[in-house]
Structures are given as C-alpha cells and as structure tokens.
Design a protein around this motif. Structure first.
Motif, short mmCIF file in Angstrom:
data_model
loop_
_atom_site.label_atom_id
_atom_site.label_comp_id
_atom_site.label_asym_id
_atom_site.label_seq_id
_atom_site.Cartn_x
_atom_site.Cartn_y
_atom_site.Cartn_z
N ASN A 1 14.56 3.94 -6.88
CA ASN A 1 13.40 3.06 -7.01
C ASN A 1 12.13 3.73 -6.52
O ASN A 1 12.15 4.54 -5.61
CB ASN A 1 13.63 1.78 -6.21
CG ASN A 1 14.77 0.98 -6.78
OD1 ASN A 1 15.02 1.02 -7.98
ND2 ASN A 1 15.50 0.28 -5.93
N TRP A 2 11.04 3.37 -7.11
CA TRP A 2 9.74 3.87 -6.62
C TRP A 2 9.51 3.35 -5.21
O TRP A 2 9.70 2.15 -4.95
CB TRP A 2 8.62 3.37 -7.52
CG TRP A 2 8.58 4.01 -8.87
CD1 TRP A 2 9.39 5.00 -9.35
CD2 TRP A 2 7.66 3.69 -9.92
NE1 TRP A 2 9.04 5.33 -10.63
CE2 TRP A 2 7.98 4.54 -11.01
CE3 TRP A 2 6.61 2.79 -10.06
CZ2 TRP A 2 7.27 4.50 -12.21
CZ3 TRP A 2 5.92 2.75 -11.25
CH2 TRP A 2 6.24 3.60 -12.31
N PRO A 3 9.06 4.21 -4.31
CA PRO A 3 8.83 3.74 -2.94
C PRO A 3 7.66 2.76 -2.84
O PRO A 3 6.86 2.62 -3.77
CB PRO A 3 8.52 5.02 -2.16
CG PRO A 3 8.17 6.04 -3.17
CD PRO A 3 8.82 5.65 -4.46
N LEU A 4 7.60 2.08 -1.70
CA LEU A 4 6.57 1.09 -1.44
C LEU A 4 5.40 1.74 -0.70
O LEU A 4 5.60 2.56 0.19
CB LEU A 4 7.18 -0.03 -0.58
CG LEU A 4 6.37 -1.31 -0.40
CD1 LEU A 4 6.21 -2.05 -1.72
CD2 LEU A 4 7.04 -2.22 0.63
N PHE B 1 -4.88 -4.59 2.17
CA PHE B 1 -5.01 -5.50 1.02
C PHE B 1 -3.66 -5.99 0.52
O PHE B 1 -3.58 -7.03 -0.11
CB PHE B 1 -5.75 -4.80 -0.12
CG PHE B 1 -7.22 -5.13 -0.18
CD1 PHE B 1 -8.00 -5.11 0.97
CD2 PHE B 1 -7.83 -5.47 -1.39
CE1 PHE B 1 -9.36 -5.42 0.92
CE2 PHE B 1 -9.19 -5.77 -1.45
CZ PHE B 1 -9.95 -5.75 -0.30
N SER C 1 0.52 -4.39 -0.86
CA SER C 1 1.35 -3.22 -1.10
C SER C 1 1.70 -3.14 -2.58
O SER C 1 1.42 -4.06 -3.35
CB SER C 1 2.60 -3.29 -0.24
OG SER C 1 3.27 -4.50 -0.47
N LEU C 2 2.26 -2.03 -2.96
CA LEU C 2 2.74 -1.86 -4.34
C LEU C 2 3.72 -0.71 -4.42
O LEU C 2 3.86 0.06 -3.47
CB LEU C 2 1.57 -1.65 -5.30
CG LEU C 2 0.53 -0.56 -5.00
CD1 LEU C 2 1.04 0.83 -5.32
CD2 LEU C 2 -0.72 -0.83 -5.85
N HIS C 3 4.39 -0.60 -5.55
CA HIS C 3 5.34 0.49 -5.75
C HIS C 3 4.71 1.56 -6.62
O HIS C 3 3.99 1.26 -7.57
CB HIS C 3 6.60 -0.02 -6.45
CG HIS C 3 7.44 -0.89 -5.58
ND1 HIS C 3 8.44 -0.39 -4.79
CD2 HIS C 3 7.41 -2.23 -5.34
CE1 HIS C 3 9.00 -1.37 -4.12
NE2 HIS C 3 8.40 -2.51 -4.43
N TYR D 1 -5.78 -4.06 -7.04
CA TYR D 1 -6.57 -4.66 -5.96
C TYR D 1 -8.09 -4.56 -6.10
O TYR D 1 -8.81 -5.13 -5.30
CB TYR D 1 -6.13 -4.07 -4.61
CG TYR D 1 -4.73 -4.50 -4.24
CD1 TYR D 1 -4.47 -5.82 -3.88
CD2 TYR D 1 -3.66 -3.61 -4.28
CE1 TYR D 1 -3.19 -6.24 -3.56
CE2 TYR D 1 -2.36 -4.02 -3.96
CZ TYR D 1 -2.14 -5.33 -3.60
OH TYR D 1 -0.87 -5.75 -3.29
N ALA E 1 5.38 -0.04 13.30
CA ALA E 1 4.77 -1.32 13.68
C ALA E 1 5.36 -1.80 15.00
O ALA E 1 6.52 -1.53 15.30
CB ALA E 1 5.04 -2.36 12.59
N SER E 2 4.57 -2.52 15.77
CA SER E 2 5.10 -3.11 16.99
C SER E 2 6.00 -4.28 16.60
O SER E 2 5.85 -4.86 15.53
CB SER E 2 3.96 -3.58 17.90
OG SER E 2 3.26 -4.64 17.29
N PRO F 1 7.33 -8.02 17.13
CA PRO F 1 6.83 -9.27 17.71
C PRO F 1 7.62 -9.69 18.96
O PRO F 1 7.08 -10.37 19.83
CB PRO F 1 7.02 -10.29 16.60
CG PRO F 1 7.16 -9.51 15.34
CD PRO F 1 7.68 -8.16 15.71
#
Ligand SMILES: [Fe+2]
Ligand SMILES: [Fe+2]
Lengths: 94, 317
Positions: free
Chosen positions: A4-7, A23, A25-27, A42, A61-62, A64
């Motif tokens: 699959n195409w990455p994100l 904004f 995400s997309l592949h 976008y 990412a931190s 939660p």
C-alpha cells in the motif's frame, strides 16, 4: 496488490507570515506525489502558498496517557504569568 | 483493565463530551465509540466517492464550457470530501484498504440516493439543488461533533458545499427560464429526485436505531424527522421561485405549526434501495470495483518506482 502507498501528513502555510498548519493526511507512493496530491486535495481554493509533507511514520507523538506528567507541572507555576506580580497602580507602561 | 475501571473511564469520557471537549484519535475511548465512528465516517466517505458517479455521467455532455468547468470542479470536490473523511477514519486505526474492501464487498453502505440514474442534464441541477442541499442540512451540525478529526473534516466539507448547491439551483433556474421543453425537463428532474432526497435524511425517528447514543456523542444533533422538516420548509419556497411544482399532492403550509405538512414517504422503496435493489446499485458498485482493480497496476508501478528511487539514492551515498 503488493504494497500500500504510505500515509503522509500534510502541513500548509496559508499565507506568508503564518506558520504551516496541519491540514490532514493522504496516501502517496513518494514525497513528490504526496506534494502533488496535497495540492489537489487541500489547496483547491487558494488555501496555501507552501506545503510540507512528512511521512506519518516519521512523526513521534506524545501519548495522551502521559499528559498529566507532561503538562500538569505547568499548571501550578503561576509566577510565569505577568498577573502574578503585584505592582502599584501608578506604575505605567508595564 | 477490570470492568469497574472501564466503567470509570467511560464516565470520564462521557463527561468530557458533555463539556464539549473534543476527542482526539490517541485518547482513550470506548470500543463502541471507535466502531460507531469508523462506521459513520466510512459510510460518509463512501457516499462522497460513489456520489461522483451519477454526476460524472454528464461531465462530457455539459451544455457549455462554464457548466462543464463547474461540474468538474464539483465532482473533484466530492473526491476531496471522500479523501478528508477516509483520512479522518484512518486515525482510528483502520486502513484505507480495509475501508475499500468493506465498500466493494457490499459490507459497508453508502447513501441510497446515488443509486438513482441521471437521465437528463436537468438531473445535474436537481442533484446540486436537492441532494447537496439535503447533505448540507445533514453535515452542518457535524462541524461540532465530538471526534476532532471528523469535526475538522466537516468544516472543510461544509465550506465547499454551498457552491455545489448554488450551481445546481442555477442550472434549474436557467432551464425554468428557457423553452417549454426545458422547463418540463426541470420539472421531470424534480419529480424524480424529490422523494429520494427526503429519504436521504434517513428513516423516521420511530425506525431509527442509533439516535440516542449518536445524540450523546454529537454525531447527531437533530433527529432525522426534524432535519427532513427543515429541508422541506426551506426547499418549497425555492421551488416556488423556479415556478416548479413539488410532486406531493399533500404538501400544504400549516399555519398552526409554522411548517409544511407533507405526504407519506414510500419507505419500502427506501429499504429496497438500501438492500441493494435500487435502479443503479449494481452499476455503481461495478464502476467502483473496476476503477479500483484496473488501477492496481498503476498503484503497484508507482510504489515500485518510489522504492527504486530510494534504493538508488541510498547506493549513491
Ligand atoms: Fe460532498
Ligand atoms: Fe457536494
């Protein structure tokens, strides 16, 4: 279909003087295609003058669950705010 | 986690939503919240994507360059809406491929309205006016829904929708000011799209299963029947301006309620279409699956090209 195409995460500066903002995400198969797709997805209505694309897996990412540990210590440090300091009313320009 | 602990977390979670706090993808959430959101957002995304097909049918035959550019831009927007929503959905840990698989296998639903055929140019007018009009009524309240990525996607979508409705209404207006045949064509389109548009706002409240939970999570703010009434009340005067007749002999202004009374909706037809027996269900799914399968080699080639470039770059270093 093998792979699959990455994100990719898309950041757009809406006009000079402003920061890039997330904004969405997309592949896409690579960074170049991510840029091209980001333009179409976008910025169809002049929403941007500059685009950054970052492959999502490269973002750390931190969690939660750690929010208490990370962000609560700032809550009791009122002395970091100007209103903490009491000055007489006749002191001007401060 | 013990049952008691989960219960406690759920209470904290519901309280956050009640306080109008947003939920972000990595926050703890009840499994039911995650599942419901994947279902609703993906259904919504599928509707945007399948929704391109009926209108795509007329792009090459638009009556002028102006109309063609507008229709093309509208259909491209719908693709964009689908992409915003798929992305929002993927933040909950489901892959794009799984979502497509659910659509193509018929496991996931999309809006029943897109299973009706577009037989004349006036259908482009009626779709923009009525179908996008009903979609706006559905979508505006979702700009404040509790799940952050969904709410943000909806803000973008709603900003773009109003052009869709206006371009549709303008098509109707032009036809209604034209020759007798053109006006008839507009009336015919209204006749065919009116009832499906009312159905598009969902089953009656008595039949609607998810409403209460959805209200709590702000996936819904008004009931289907309220939304439908709102749609009728705002659309009837627009039909009057066009000089067209709404195909409902029971439609009547009710002085007492301040709303229009309207006739019985044929819910059998609605359920037939939902279950796959509408006029175009098979055709729509075939177009989708064909596009996906025939495009597989392009996706593979692009990936192979990207990997080769990466490899060459590494070797050069
Ligand atoms: Fe849309
Ligand atoms: Fe639309």
């Amino acid at each position: 279909m093998k792979k699959n195409w990455p994100l990719w995460e898309i950041f757009v500066r809406s006009k000079n003087g402003l920061e890039h903002r997330h904004f969405g995400s997309l592949h896409a198969s690579d960074a170049e295609m991510a840029l091209e797709n980001a333009r179409d997805v976008y910025t169809r209505r002049n929403e941007g003058v500059s685009i950054w694309v970052v492959e999502s897996k490269n973002i750390t990412a931190s969690n939660p669950d750690d929010n208490g540990e990370l962000f609560e210590p700032a809550q009791d440090k009122v002395y970091r705010h100007p209103t903490f300091y009491e000055l007489p009313d006749d002191v001007k320009h401060m | 986690m013990s049952e008691h602990e989960v219960k406690k977390l759920e209470e904290i979670f519901e309280a956050r939503i009640a306080r109008d706090e947003k939920i972000e993808p990595k926050d703890w959430m009840p499994e039911k919240y995650r599942k419901t959101h994947i279902r609703q957002m993906s259904q919504h995304a599928h509707s945007e994507i399948v929704g391109m097909l009926p209108e795509g049918n007329w792009i090459t035959r638009a009556p002028s360059l102006r109309r063609k550019a507008a229709l093309l831009a509208k259909v491209q927007d719908e693709a964009g809406h689908g992409l915003y929503l798929y992305s929002a959905c993927e933040t909950l840990g489901v892959s794009r491929d799984e979502l497509f698989e659910q659509l193509h296998s018929g496991k996931a639903k999309y809006s029943s309205i897109f299973n009706y055929p577009t037989v004349t140019w006036a259908d482009m007018g009626a779709i923009g006016w009525l179908v996008d009009g009903a979609a706006i009524i559905n979508q505006v309240p979702l700009c404040n829904t509790s799940f952050g990525p969904y709410a943000r996607a909806m803000v973008r979508v709603c900003k773009e929708e109003s052009f869709h409705q206006r371009q549709g209404y303008e098509i109707m207006l032009t036809l209604c000011k034209g020759s007798e045949e053109q006006k008839e064509m507009a009336q015919d389109a209204l006749n065919r799209w009116w009832w499906p548009s009312l159905m598009m706002l969902g089953p009656t409240d008595a039949e609607s299963v998810h409403t209460e939970q959805s209200m709590k999570w702000k996936l819904k703010r008004k009931s289907n029947d309220e939304l439908r009434q709102q749609f009728i009340d705002q659309t009837v005067p627009q039909a009057d301006i066009l000089g067209l007749t709404i195909p409902d002999p029971d439609l009547k202004w009710n002085e007492e309620t301040g709303h229009y009374d309207f006739g019985e909706i044929d819910w059998d037809e609605f359920w037939q279409v939902v279950k796959g027996h509408g006029p175009c269900n098979k055709e729509r799914m075939k177009a989708r699956v064909d596009a996906w399968e025939n495009g597989a080699w392009v996706r593979d080639a692009a990936m192979a090209h990207a990997e080769k470039k990466q490899k060459n770059l590494k070797e050069a270093i």
